[in-house]
Design a protein around this motif. Structure first.
Motif, PDB file in Angstrom:
ATOM      1  N   LYS A  14      53.319  76.773 -60.250  1.00  0.00           N
ATOM      2  CA  LYS A  14      53.083  75.337 -60.273  1.00  0.00           C
ATOM      3  C   LYS A  14      54.329  74.600 -60.757  1.00  0.00           C
ATOM      4  N   LYS A  15      54.697  73.593 -60.022  1.00  0.00           N
ATOM      5  CA  LYS A  15      55.849  72.765 -60.385  1.00  0.00           C
ATOM      6  C   LYS A  15      55.311  71.549 -61.135  1.00  0.00           C
ATOM      7  N   ASP A  16      55.439  71.580 -62.453  1.00  0.00           N
ATOM      8  CA  ASP A  16      54.836  70.517 -63.259  1.00  0.00           C
ATOM      9  C   ASP A  16      55.866  69.650 -63.979  1.00  0.00           C
ATOM     10  N   ARG A  17      57.130  69.788 -63.619  1.00  0.00           N
ATOM     11  CA  ARG A  17      58.184  68.969 -64.229  1.00  0.00           C
ATOM     12  C   ARG A  17      58.841  68.130 -63.143  1.00  0.00           C
ATOM     13  N   THR A  18      59.322  66.977 -63.520  1.00  0.00           N
ATOM     14  CA  THR A  18      59.964  66.074 -62.575  1.00  0.00           C
ATOM     15  C   THR A  18      61.360  65.733 -63.072  1.00  0.00           C
ATOM     16  N   VAL A  19      62.298  65.709 -62.153  1.00  0.00           N
ATOM     17  CA  VAL A  19      63.663  65.291 -62.459  1.00  0.00           C
ATOM     18  C   VAL A  19      63.907  63.991 -61.703  1.00  0.00           C
ATOM     19  N   HIS A  20      64.320  62.955 -62.419  1.00  0.00           N
ATOM     20  CA  HIS A  20      64.561  61.652 -61.802  1.00  0.00           C
ATOM     21  C   HIS A  20      66.062  61.460 -61.608  1.00  0.00           C
ATOM     22  N   VAL A  21      66.419  61.028 -60.410  1.00  0.00           N
ATOM     23  CA  VAL A  21      67.817  60.769 -60.091  1.00  0.00           C
ATOM     24  C   VAL A  21      67.877  59.464 -59.310  1.00  0.00           C
ATOM     25  N   ARG A  22      68.767  58.600 -59.713  1.00  0.00           N
ATOM     26  CA  ARG A  22      68.936  57.338 -58.988  1.00  0.00           C
ATOM     27  C   ARG A  22      70.087  57.488 -58.002  1.00  0.00           C
ATOM     28  N   VAL A  23      69.838  57.060 -56.769  1.00  0.00           N
ATOM     29  CA  VAL A  23      70.862  57.116 -55.723  1.00  0.00           C
ATOM     30  C   VAL A  23      70.842  55.809 -54.945  1.00  0.00           C
ATOM     31  N   ARG A  47      65.886  70.755 -54.970  1.00  0.00           N
ATOM     32  CA  ARG A  47      65.615  71.843 -55.920  1.00  0.00           C
ATOM     33  C   ARG A  47      66.584  73.015 -55.668  1.00  0.00           C
ATOM     34  N   SER A  48      66.778  73.355 -54.396  1.00  0.00           N
ATOM     35  CA  SER A  48      67.695  74.444 -54.059  1.00  0.00           C
ATOM     36  C   SER A  48      69.111  74.155 -54.529  1.00  0.00           C
ATOM     37  N   LEU A  49      69.557  72.926 -54.289  1.00  0.00           N
ATOM     38  CA  LEU A  49      70.901  72.545 -54.721  1.00  0.00           C
ATOM     39  C   LEU A  49      71.045  72.606 -56.237  1.00  0.00           C
ATOM     40  N   LEU A  50      70.047  72.086 -56.929  1.00  0.00           N
ATOM     41  CA  LEU A  50      70.095  72.074 -58.387  1.00  0.00           C
ATOM     42  C   LEU A  50      70.089  73.495 -58.960  1.00  0.00           C
ATOM     43  N   LEU A  51      69.236  74.345 -58.416  1.00  0.00           N
ATOM     44  CA  LEU A  51      69.154  75.718 -58.926  1.00  0.00           C
ATOM     45  C   LEU A  51      70.412  76.511 -58.609  1.00  0.00           C
TER      46      LEU A  51
END
Length: 133
Positions: A14-23, A47-51
């Protein structure tokens, strides 16, 4: 040699965390285009890029996954052959030296193939991070 067991999750974690990015609007459009080009959702692509950037896991293309699956199957077959040789030796039966040579060559071949593929993955990841092809 023991049989190797790989743990595959039946249900995704389960993906229960959120990352906010402004673009900007242009950046968002570029991200959507890149995600579409990678045949991923924006979320999965990001997600792939971040990991990958965090050094957690590399981005694998469909071709990369096919190559890795083929290499895994080759390694499995070599393991089976080595188990047969070990059983023969442990039971006191002789094994022809050419059989050992063939198995050793197969281990070296698969090792070289895995190393080559890992080097290629690393190079491509570096090129992508630097914006090169």
């Amino acid at each position: 040699m023991d049989d190797v067991k790989f743990n595959a999750r039946i249900e995704p974690e389960k993906k229960d965390r959120t990352v906010h990015v402004r673009v900007t609007a242009d950046e968002h459009a570029a991200i959507e285009k890149a995600a579409e080009g990678a045949d991923k959702t924006v979320s999965n692509f990001f997600r792939s890029l971040l990991l990958e950037g965090a050094g957690v896991r590399p981005i694998l293309t469909t071709d990369d996954r096919l190559v890795m699956a083929a290499l895994l199957e080759d390694m499995r077959m070599i393991g089976i052959n080595l188990n047969q040789v070990a059983r023969a030796l442990n039971s006191g039966r002789g094994v022809h030296p050419s059989e050992l040579d063939i198995n050793l060559e197969n281990v070296q071949r698969i090792q070289a193939a895995v190393m080559s593929e890992l080097r290629a993955l690393s190079r491509r990841a570096g090129y992508r991070r630097r914006g090169e092809k």
